[in-house]
Design an enzyme around this catalytic site. Structure first.
Site, mmCIF file in Angstrom:
data_model
loop_
_atom_site.group_PDB
_atom_site.id
_atom_site.type_symbol
_atom_site.label_atom_id
_atom_site.label_comp_id
_atom_site.label_asym_id
_atom_site.label_seq_id
_atom_site.Cartn_x
_atom_site.Cartn_y
_atom_site.Cartn_z
ATOM 1 N N ALA A 114 -6.622 3.372 8.237
ATOM 2 C CA ALA A 114 -5.262 3.444 8.650
ATOM 3 C C ALA A 114 -5.023 4.110 9.969
ATOM 4 O O ALA A 114 -5.524 3.704 10.791
ATOM 5 C CB ALA A 114 -4.729 4.078 7.259
ATOM 6 N N ASP A 157 0.666 -1.115 0.046
ATOM 7 C CA ASP A 157 -0.009 0.053 0.097
ATOM 8 C C ASP A 157 0.843 1.289 -0.070
ATOM 9 O O ASP A 157 0.463 2.436 -0.621
ATOM 10 C CB ASP A 157 -0.895 0.115 1.095
#
Length: 267
Positions: free
Chosen positions: A162, A45
């Site tokens: 996140a 990511d």
């Protein structure tokens, strides 16, 4: 079709990049790192975030695909053993475009005519190297609260899993055009009082953070980018008009990703 492949830089990722490029060239696709229609990231990511920021100026023309060389990621959803299948799907151009919201941040500094504007896929955070962050939180031009604490995080729906999640924020489906403000260790007393819970704002709302002291230097992050800025007068956040485009070749439901990342114990 024009394509580009970016990589994490390790041996495994670089080897997969070479394989993808050769396969796609064999299908008469063209490598174009300046104006690609498809960008394939190989890594994780973090690699995906770097690629998105590099091509932010081409959001209307470029779609993104992520291949993960580690564990399954939120943005990189293809695996190394699926390279040939992915290449065939790209060559056939049988993909669907899925769009996610982005965050727009404008930073106003002293003696600066126009603010610097940044886009974020995950989040923007406000911290200080020394001392507490003290800012007035304005929503649509009205004072909402005076915050004092370690900092604030403003996240996108896709970034809600996140840093925002680690701070106790809510997980939001990316189909919702929102932004979320989450506190970092707020101080609540007779002088400073905050709501104490994450705020989820719709796309037509604008929030500003205005320093209340002369010590207006801040440590600001935009996804993976960090900036130590002096003389900050205001930081303004809103849901960006721009959107990121993903090339989807198969269903990969958001809640399935959440389950596999945080709940499933399968390895």
């Amino acid at each position: 079709m024009k394509f580009a492949v970016t990589t994490k830089g390790d041996h495994k990722s670089n080897k997969i990049k070479m394989i993808i490029e050769q396969y796609l060239l064999d299908f008469d696709l063209e490598i174009d790192e300046e104006e690609p229609e498809i960008v394939i990231t190989v890594g994780g990511d973090g690699t995906f975030l770097h690629a998105v920021h590099y091509y932010f100026h081409r959001l209307k023309e470029t779609a993104f695909i992520g291949l993960h060389t580690g564990h399954l990621g939120f943005y990189a959803d293809w695996l190394p053993e699926e390279v040939e299948k992915l290449v065939l799907e790209i060559a056939k151009e049988t993909f669907e475009i899925v769009e996610y919201p982005l965050l727009s941040t404008e930073i106003y500094q002293e003696n600066q005519e126009e603010p610097d504007r940044y886009l974020a896929l995950n989040e923007m955070t406000i911290k200080k190297i020394e001392g507490s962050v003290v800012v007035d939180v304005m929503i649509n031009g009205e004072l909402f609260e005076r915050f004092r604490g370690d900092g604030l995080c403003v996240s996108t729906p896709s970034g809600s899993t996140a840093y925002n999640k680690a701070l106790g924020g809510a997980i939001i489906h990316p189909s919702l055009a929102t932004m979320q403000i989450t506190e970092m260790s707020s101080i609540n007393n007779r002088v400073y009082r905050t709501i104490g819970s994450p705020l989820i704002l719709p796309s037509h709302h604008v929030t500003q953070f205005k320093p209340t002291t002369k010590s207006n230097n801040f440590f600001i992050t935009i996804d993976h980018i960090t900036k130590n800025l002096d003389n900050v007068q205001a930081i303004e956040c809103s849901v960006a008009k721009e959107r990121i485009r993903f090339a989807r070749f198969r269903p990969f439901p958001f809640w399935k990703r959440v389950h596999e990342s945080f709940i499933s114990d399968e390895r």
